[in-house]
Design an enzyme around this catalytic site. Structure first.
Site, PDB file in Angstrom:
ATOM      1  N   HIS A 159       0.841  -1.201   0.000  1.00 33.71           N
ATOM      2  CA  HIS A 159       0.000   0.000   0.000  1.00 33.71           C
ATOM      3  C   HIS A 159       0.883   1.261   0.000  1.00 33.71           C
ATOM      4  O   HIS A 159       0.618   2.224  -0.722  1.00 33.71           O
ATOM      5  CB  HIS A 159      -0.870   0.075   1.265  1.00 33.71           C
ATOM      6  CG  HIS A 159      -1.917  -0.989   1.390  1.00 33.71           C
ATOM      7  ND1 HIS A 159      -1.978  -1.841   2.464  1.00 33.71           N
ATOM      8  CD2 HIS A 159      -2.963  -1.317   0.595  1.00 33.71           C
ATOM      9  CE1 HIS A 159      -3.020  -2.657   2.329  1.00 33.71           C
ATOM     10  NE2 HIS A 159      -3.632  -2.360   1.200  1.00 33.71           N
TER      11      HIS A 159
ATOM     12  N   LYS B  53     -17.968  -7.239   7.350  1.00 34.84           N
ATOM     13  CA  LYS B  53     -16.619  -7.781   7.190  1.00 34.84           C
ATOM     14  C   LYS B  53     -15.958  -7.964   8.553  1.00 34.84           C
ATOM     15  O   LYS B  53     -15.998  -7.061   9.393  1.00 34.84           O
ATOM     16  CB  LYS B  53     -15.800  -6.804   6.332  1.00 34.84           C
ATOM     17  CG  LYS B  53     -14.788  -7.488   5.444  1.00 34.84           C
ATOM     18  CD  LYS B  53     -14.254  -6.504   4.418  1.00 34.84           C
ATOM     19  CE  LYS B  53     -13.031  -7.060   3.713  1.00 34.84           C
ATOM     20  NZ  LYS B  53     -12.537  -6.144   2.687  1.00 34.84           N
TER      21      LYS B  53
ATOM     22  N   ARG C 154      -1.980  -6.234  -8.545  1.00 35.08           N
ATOM     23  CA  ARG C 154      -0.870  -7.179  -8.362  1.00 35.08           C
ATOM     24  C   ARG C 154      -0.849  -8.254  -9.433  1.00 35.08           C
ATOM     25  O   ARG C 154       0.183  -8.745  -9.820  1.00 35.08           O
ATOM     26  CB  ARG C 154      -0.971  -7.865  -6.987  1.00 35.08           C
ATOM     27  CG  ARG C 154      -0.599  -6.978  -5.837  1.00 35.08           C
ATOM     28  CD  ARG C 154      -1.112  -7.516  -4.529  1.00 35.08           C
ATOM     29  NE  ARG C 154      -2.566  -7.509  -4.532  1.00 35.08           N
ATOM     30  CZ  ARG C 154      -3.322  -7.483  -3.446  1.00 35.08           C
ATOM     31  NH1 ARG C 154      -2.759  -7.496  -2.260  1.00 35.08           N
ATOM     32  NH2 ARG C 154      -4.633  -7.462  -3.533  1.00 35.08           N
TER      33      ARG C 154
ATOM     34  N   SER D 152      -2.775  -8.138   2.393  1.00 36.38           N
ATOM     35  CA  SER D 152      -3.122  -7.982   3.815  1.00 36.38           C
ATOM     36  C   SER D 152      -3.625  -9.306   4.386  1.00 36.38           C
ATOM     37  O   SER D 152      -3.358  -9.633   5.548  1.00 36.38           O
ATOM     38  CB  SER D 152      -4.197  -6.911   3.996  1.00 36.38           C
ATOM     39  OG  SER D 152      -3.686  -5.642   3.678  1.00 36.38           O
TER      40      SER D 152
END
Ligand code: ADP
Length: 158
Positions: free
Chosen positions: A19, A43, A92, A130
């Site tokens: 990040h 979440k 990514r 993450s």
């Protein structure tokens, strides 16, 4: 000329060197970047919103081009409220691409003035997710090389 304001939305659970790299490389492109922690009650996060806000404020509080906020609801609405015309996202791999493409097109369908800007990961950060860091923290693996010191410190206190 209108200010070029970008929102960098994410969970940042936790913030990683990936990040940070995206943010640092994007800074010259915008007048302001708002790091926006999306709060989603559905979440299950490992770290609280407050902890995630504090990390990002510790990292970027001194930078006058960066603000750190949390938000609920749609990212497109948050952008409108803050007069941001750009959404910044990192890529990514092709999995990220397929997911991001759908979200970007949806956001565009809601507001055609909103542009999503993608920045490709630097190769040395392409493996950092993450979710993987969370697993390493849970199972006491080595993760210090993947995150900033503030995250390592918080994780060590757990
Ligand atoms: P979200 O839950 O919205 O995916 P994340 O915090 O996982 O939130 O990611 C926020 C943004 O940062 C996403 O665009 C993601 O692709 C990007 N990102 C995360 N890790 C990396 C990395 N290692 N390299 C480049 N971009 C990354």
């Amino acid at each position: 000329m209108a200010q070029r304001i970008a929102v960098f939305p994410g969970s940042f659970d936790p913030v990683t060197n990936g990040h940070i790299d995206i943010l640092n490389r994007s800074l010259p492109l915008f007048d302001r970047i708002i790091i926006a922690i999306g709060v989603n009650a559905q979440k299950q996060n490992l770290f609280s919103t407050e902890v995630r806000l504090n990390w990002l404020k510790e990292l970027y509080g001194q930078n006058e081009k960066i603000s750190v906020l949390s938000y609920t609801g749609l990212t497109a609405d948050f952008c409108r409220q803050h007069e941001a015309r750009y959404i910044l996202r990192g890529l990514r791999n092709t999995t990220d691409f397929e997911y991001e493409k759908t979200i970007a097109l949806l956001n565009r369908s809601m507001d055609s003035t909103l542009e999503t800007i993608f920045m490709m990961t630097a190769p040395e950060y392409g493996h950092i997710h993450s979710s993987v860091v969370r697993e390493l923290i849970r199972y006491k693996g080595k993760f210090d090389h993947l995150v900033p010191d503030c995250v390592s410190r918080t994780a060590a206190e757990r």
